[in-house]
Design a protein around this motif. Structure first.
Motif, PDB file in Angstrom:
ATOM      1  N   PHE A  24       8.613 -16.902  53.323  1.00  0.00           N
ATOM      2  CA  PHE A  24       7.188 -17.244  53.387  1.00  0.00           C
ATOM      3  C   PHE A  24       7.005 -18.680  53.874  1.00  0.00           C
ATOM      4  O   PHE A  24       6.178 -18.959  54.745  1.00  0.00           O
ATOM      5  CB  PHE A  24       6.554 -17.067  52.007  1.00  0.00           C
ATOM      6  N   ASP A  25       7.803 -19.597  53.302  1.00  0.00           N
ATOM      7  CA  ASP A  25       7.705 -21.000  53.722  1.00  0.00           C
ATOM      8  C   ASP A  25       7.959 -21.144  55.220  1.00  0.00           C
ATOM      9  O   ASP A  25       7.294 -21.920  55.904  1.00  0.00           O
ATOM     10  CB  ASP A  25       8.726 -21.862  52.969  1.00  0.00           C
ATOM     11  N   SER A  26       8.938 -20.392  55.725  1.00  0.00           N
ATOM     12  CA  SER A  26       9.328 -20.577  57.126  1.00  0.00           C
ATOM     13  C   SER A  26       8.258 -20.070  58.088  1.00  0.00           C
ATOM     14  O   SER A  26       8.260 -20.425  59.262  1.00  0.00           O
ATOM     15  CB  SER A  26      10.651 -19.866  57.403  1.00  0.00           C
ATOM     16  N   VAL A  39       9.899 -28.362  60.034  1.00  0.00           N
ATOM     17  CA  VAL A  39      11.212 -28.052  60.614  1.00  0.00           C
ATOM     18  C   VAL A  39      12.196 -27.688  59.510  1.00  0.00           C
ATOM     19  O   VAL A  39      12.993 -26.749  59.638  1.00  0.00           O
ATOM     20  CB  VAL A  39      11.736 -29.254  61.432  1.00  0.00           C
ATOM     21  N   GLU A  40      12.129 -28.426  58.396  1.00  0.00           N
ATOM     22  CA  GLU A  40      13.025 -28.121  57.279  1.00  0.00           C
ATOM     23  C   GLU A  40      12.805 -26.699  56.776  1.00  0.00           C
ATOM     24  O   GLU A  40      13.746 -25.984  56.437  1.00  0.00           O
ATOM     25  CB  GLU A  40      12.793 -29.111  56.131  1.00  0.00           C
ATOM     26  N   ALA A  41      11.540 -26.271  56.731  1.00  0.00           N
ATOM     27  CA  ALA A  41      11.242 -24.939  56.207  1.00  0.00           C
ATOM     28  C   ALA A  41      11.732 -23.846  57.151  1.00  0.00           C
ATOM     29  O   ALA A  41      12.147 -22.772  56.719  1.00  0.00           O
ATOM     30  CB  ALA A  41       9.738 -24.791  55.970  1.00  0.00           C
ATOM     31  N   VAL A  42      11.666 -24.106  58.452  1.00  0.00           N
ATOM     32  CA  VAL A  42      12.064 -23.086  59.416  1.00  0.00           C
ATOM     33  C   VAL A  42      13.576 -23.033  59.563  1.00  0.00           C
ATOM     34  O   VAL A  42      14.184 -21.959  59.565  1.00  0.00           O
ATOM     35  CB  VAL A  42      11.427 -23.366  60.794  1.00  0.00           C
ATOM     36  N   LYS A  43      14.181 -24.195  59.690  1.00  0.00           N
ATOM     37  CA  LYS A  43      15.610 -24.264  59.952  1.00  0.00           C
ATOM     38  C   LYS A  43      16.309 -24.870  58.743  1.00  0.00           C
ATOM     39  O   LYS A  43      16.657 -24.186  57.813  1.00  0.00           O
ATOM     40  CB  LYS A  43      15.837 -25.116  61.195  1.00  0.00           C
ATOM     41  N   LEU A 101      17.142 -39.511  47.179  1.00  0.00           N
ATOM     42  CA  LEU A 101      16.992 -38.439  48.161  1.00  0.00           C
ATOM     43  C   LEU A 101      18.142 -38.434  49.148  1.00  0.00           C
ATOM     44  O   LEU A 101      18.673 -39.481  49.515  1.00  0.00           O
ATOM     45  CB  LEU A 101      15.684 -38.599  48.937  1.00  0.00           C
ATOM     46  N   GLY A 102      18.508 -37.249  49.587  1.00  0.00           N
ATOM     47  CA  GLY A 102      19.530 -37.141  50.612  1.00  0.00           C
ATOM     48  C   GLY A 102      19.491 -35.767  51.236  1.00  0.00           C
ATOM     49  O   GLY A 102      18.802 -34.868  50.762  1.00  0.00           O
ATOM     50  N   ALA A 103      20.225 -35.625  52.331  1.00  0.00           N
ATOM     51  CA  ALA A 103      20.351 -34.316  52.959  1.00  0.00           C
ATOM     52  C   ALA A 103      21.484 -33.581  52.251  1.00  0.00           C
ATOM     53  O   ALA A 103      22.660 -33.867  52.482  1.00  0.00           O
ATOM     54  CB  ALA A 103      20.646 -34.476  54.448  1.00  0.00           C
ATOM     55  N   ASN A 104      21.123 -32.666  51.368  1.00  0.00           N
ATOM     56  CA  ASN A 104      22.108 -31.993  50.523  1.00  0.00           C
ATOM     57  C   ASN A 104      22.069 -30.492  50.722  1.00  0.00           C
ATOM     58  O   ASN A 104      21.000 -29.895  50.815  1.00  0.00           O
ATOM     59  CB  ASN A 104      21.833 -32.316  49.046  1.00  0.00           C
ATOM     60  N   LYS A 105      23.254 -29.898  50.759  1.00  0.00           N
ATOM     61  CA  LYS A 105      23.347 -28.452  50.924  1.00  0.00           C
ATOM     62  C   LYS A 105      23.130 -27.768  49.583  1.00  0.00           C
ATOM     63  O   LYS A 105      23.593 -28.249  48.548  1.00  0.00           O
ATOM     64  CB  LYS A 105      24.718 -28.076  51.496  1.00  0.00           C
ATOM     65  N   ASP A 106      22.412 -26.666  49.618  1.00  0.00           N
ATOM     66  CA  ASP A 106      22.122 -25.932  48.395  1.00  0.00           C
ATOM     67  C   ASP A 106      22.650 -24.505  48.528  1.00  0.00           C
ATOM     68  O   ASP A 106      22.128 -23.706  49.309  1.00  0.00           O
ATOM     69  CB  ASP A 106      20.611 -25.920  48.145  1.00  0.00           C
ATOM     70  N   SER A 107      23.672 -24.185  47.744  1.00  0.00           N
ATOM     71  CA  SER A 107      24.284 -22.861  47.859  1.00  0.00           C
ATOM     72  C   SER A 107      23.368 -21.750  47.369  1.00  0.00           C
ATOM     73  O   SER A 107      23.608 -20.578  47.648  1.00  0.00           O
ATOM     74  CB  SER A 107      25.592 -22.823  47.063  1.00  0.00           C
ATOM     75  N   ARG A 108      22.323 -22.108  46.632  1.00  0.00           N
ATOM     76  CA  ARG A 108      21.393 -21.091  46.150  1.00  0.00           C
ATOM     77  C   ARG A 108      20.241 -20.850  47.111  1.00  0.00           C
ATOM     78  O   ARG A 108      19.405 -19.988  46.861  1.00  0.00           O
ATOM     79  CB  ARG A 108      20.833 -21.492  44.783  1.00  0.00           C
ATOM     80  N   ARG A 109      20.152 -21.662  48.154  1.00  0.00           N
ATOM     81  CA  ARG A 109      19.088 -21.491  49.133  1.00  0.00           C
ATOM     82  C   ARG A 109      19.710 -21.253  50.501  1.00  0.00           C
ATOM     83  O   ARG A 109      19.550 -22.045  51.428  1.00  0.00           O
ATOM     84  CB  ARG A 109      18.149 -22.708  49.119  1.00  0.00           C
ATOM     85  N   GLN A 110      20.478 -20.172  50.568  1.00  0.00           N
ATOM     86  CA  GLN A 110      21.101 -19.733  51.817  1.00  0.00           C
ATOM     87  C   GLN A 110      21.972 -20.823  52.443  1.00  0.00           C
ATOM     88  O   GLN A 110      22.080 -20.909  53.663  1.00  0.00           O
ATOM     89  CB  GLN A 110      20.034 -19.257  52.809  1.00  0.00           C
ATOM     90  N   ASP A 111      22.568 -21.656  51.592  1.00  0.00           N
ATOM     91  CA  ASP A 111      23.460 -22.722  52.056  1.00  0.00           C
ATOM     92  C   ASP A 111      22.793 -23.658  53.053  1.00  0.00           C
ATOM     93  O   ASP A 111      23.462 -24.248  53.894  1.00  0.00           O
ATOM     94  CB  ASP A 111      24.724 -22.129  52.691  1.00  0.00           C
ATOM     95  N   ARG A 112      21.479 -23.786  52.946  1.00  0.00           N
ATOM     96  CA  ARG A 112      20.782 -24.708  53.829  1.00  0.00           C
ATOM     97  C   ARG A 112      20.881 -26.138  53.332  1.00  0.00           C
ATOM     98  O   ARG A 112      20.938 -26.391  52.134  1.00  0.00           O
ATOM     99  CB  ARG A 112      19.302 -24.346  53.897  1.00  0.00           C
ATOM    100  N   THR A 113      20.885 -27.058  54.286  1.00  0.00           N
ATOM    101  CA  THR A 113      20.786 -28.473  53.945  1.00  0.00           C
ATOM    102  C   THR A 113      19.309 -28.822  53.829  1.00  0.00           C
ATOM    103  O   THR A 113      18.526 -28.508  54.721  1.00  0.00           O
ATOM    104  CB  THR A 113      21.433 -29.336  55.039  1.00  0.00           C
TER     105      THR A 113
END
Lengths: 121, 367
Positions: free
Chosen positions: B46-48, B106-110, B185-197
């Motif tokens: 939905f966000d994307s 852009v963060e929400a889409v990619k 704050l930082g650009a961090n990968k989240d394994s629970r959110r489709q491994d997105r940074t």
């Protein structure tokens, strides 16, 4: 000066509110409850262990069942988890010592596979 | 035992145990729905879709409106009055906030592709201007209250620097609120959110801190400004209603009501969505609907927060373009470009003697 000190204190109080734009520190773990205490091994297709991440501050274990039965959460504190899953971790750790691996890093305080398994920290 | 990153096992990892394990713990009757897994895939989808469209719209409309305000006020910078200066800072805050929206889209889409330094900058800029915009609205309401109800000139027109200093104090306070963003704050990968940074804190907060931060936001970002605005504008309305009826006063009343309604329509749904999320998260809930509830809450928070940012687009209309003088300045600016004046633009509305005490405020505002 007192006003500045008050502002600084207030700012420190908000020290944890750091989530980029609008996620507002929402906790979004995969597991709604504690999870199942065990599953039949013959039904297992895959086991995934999730460490704490930006959206959840706990370890979680998600199993994927065969035959399209979906995914379930496993209780990290159950006997099944400790005896089977954690031993598999220890076993893999031992196997990864002789040669490099791209598998996720696994650290253990266990000195051998015969040590009593410990719960997730 | 520490597992530092996502680890996956397939069946062969358990082959040694298949036949040995004691099944005494197995219980077929374990409660229905136990072990449910709630992924965030639906809300992320939905966000994307939602964020790029709405954020682009908000950025374009808002930048045009606020940019126009800045240009007009810059042209008449020698003669700015108190309200003009607050509106100037409000427009600046709105522009800076709107400039961050494309990054979040852009963060929400990619995913967050801009790196950690820009993550810190964008996150802090968002927070500074998020709060700053709200506090400028409060300052405007307070200034109008003092001018009209108490006939007190908080600042003299001859000392515009005093107003700028007041605004700088607000900016500084909002900057203090953003210090955690600069640090954490930082650009961090989240394994629970489709491994997105994503542009987030590297660690999730404990439940206690989540609650504390929510409460702080509700008070600093909504309740205090709302109380100030309601008190100030209600007092102004009462004062206006006591006086004689005239067309200009009616118009002023309509503008005030619109200001307050716009604020509450923009921000109340978002605060309600956050409260609902807080309540839901802190309640132990072992049924299937909680997955759907969580997805619904995620969607609601995204939708209501986006709606709240639209307030940045509405501010120029509510606070600047309603001013008679402001529109005249705008028309003066556009005339060399060949725009034709409407016939009634030449008309000058008359002020009744009842307006003498607020003549300074009427220089820009609608009343």
């Amino acid at each position: 000066m007192k006003t500045l000190a008050a502002f600084l204190l207030l700012s420190c109080l908000i020290a944890g509110e750091v989530n980029g734009q609008d996620r507002s520190s929402r906790a979004r773990c995969f597991c709604v409850d504690k999870g199942l205490n065990m599953v039949l091994l013959k039904n297992l297709d895959k086991v995934e262990i999730f460490p704490p991440s930006p959206s959840c501050n706990k370890h979680e274990i998600v199993v994927t069942l065969k035959n399209g039965a979906g995914q379930k959460c496993l209780n990290p504190d159950s006997k099944f988890t400790k005896n089977v899953v954690l031993k598999a971790i220890g076993k893999r750790m031992q196997q990864s010592v002789p040669h490099s691996t791209t598998t996720g890093t696994v650290k253990s305080s266990m000195t051998s596979s015969t040590s009593a398994p410990t719960a997730f920290k | 035992m520490n597992v530092d990153s996502k680890t996956t096992f397939s069946m062969k990892d358990f082959s040694d145990y298949t036949d040995l394990y004691n099944y005494s713990d197995y219980n077929d009757n374990e409660s229905y729905g136990a072990g449910a897994v709630c992924t965030q895939d639906s809300s992320m989808y939905f966000d994307s879709i939602f964020k790029p469209i709405l954020y682009s719209l908000a950025a374009v409309v808002g930048l045009l409106g606020n940019g126009l305000v800045l240009i007009v006020l810059w042209k008449k910078r020698a003669g700015l009055n108190v309200t003009d200066i607050f509106i100037l800072h409000l427009s600046l805050a709105d522009i800076l906030l709107l400039l961050t929206l494309p990054f979040w889209a852009v963060e929400a889409v990619k995913e967050w592709i801009f790196g950690t330094p820009l993550c810190k900058l964008t996150g802090a800029m968002f927070r500074i201007n998020f709060y700053c915009g709200i506090y400028m609205l409060s300052c405007i309401s307070l200034d109008r209250y003092l001018s009209i109800v108490h006939a007190v000139q908080m600042y003299s027109r001859k000392k515009p620097m005093a107003v700028h200093c007041c605004c700088m104090i607000v900016w500084f306070f909002c900057f203090l609120l953003s210090i955690p963003d600069w640090i954490l704050l930082g650009a961090n990968k989240d394994s629970r959110r489709q491994d997105r940074t994503e542009c987030v804190n590297s660690e999730a907060l404990s439940d206690f801190w989540v609650l504390v931060n929510r409460l702080i936001y509700h008070f600093l970002g909504f309740i205090i400004p709302a109380i100030m605005m309601v008190f100030c504008y209600t007092s102004i309305l009462l004062r206006l209603l006591l006086g004689s009826k005239c067309m200009q006063k009616k118009r002023a009343i309509h503008v005030i009501v619109a200001l307050v309604l716009a604020f509450f329509i923009s921000w109340t749904p978002y605060n309600i969505a956050l409260m609902a999320d807080t309540i839901h998260t802190n309640r132990t809930d072992n049924n299937q609907t909680s997955c759907e509830t969580r997805t619904t809450l995620d969607v609601a928070i995204t939708a209501t927060s986006t709606f709240a940012y639209m307030h940045c687009c509405v501010n120029p209309i509510l606070y600047a373009f309603v001013g008679v003088k402001f529109r005249q300045h705008l028309l003066d600016m556009l005339r060399p470009l060949g725009f034709k004046l409407k016939g009634r633009a030449g008309l000058v509305s008359r002020k009744s003697s009842g307006w003498s005490e607020s003549v300074d405020t009427s220089h820009t505002s609608a009343f």
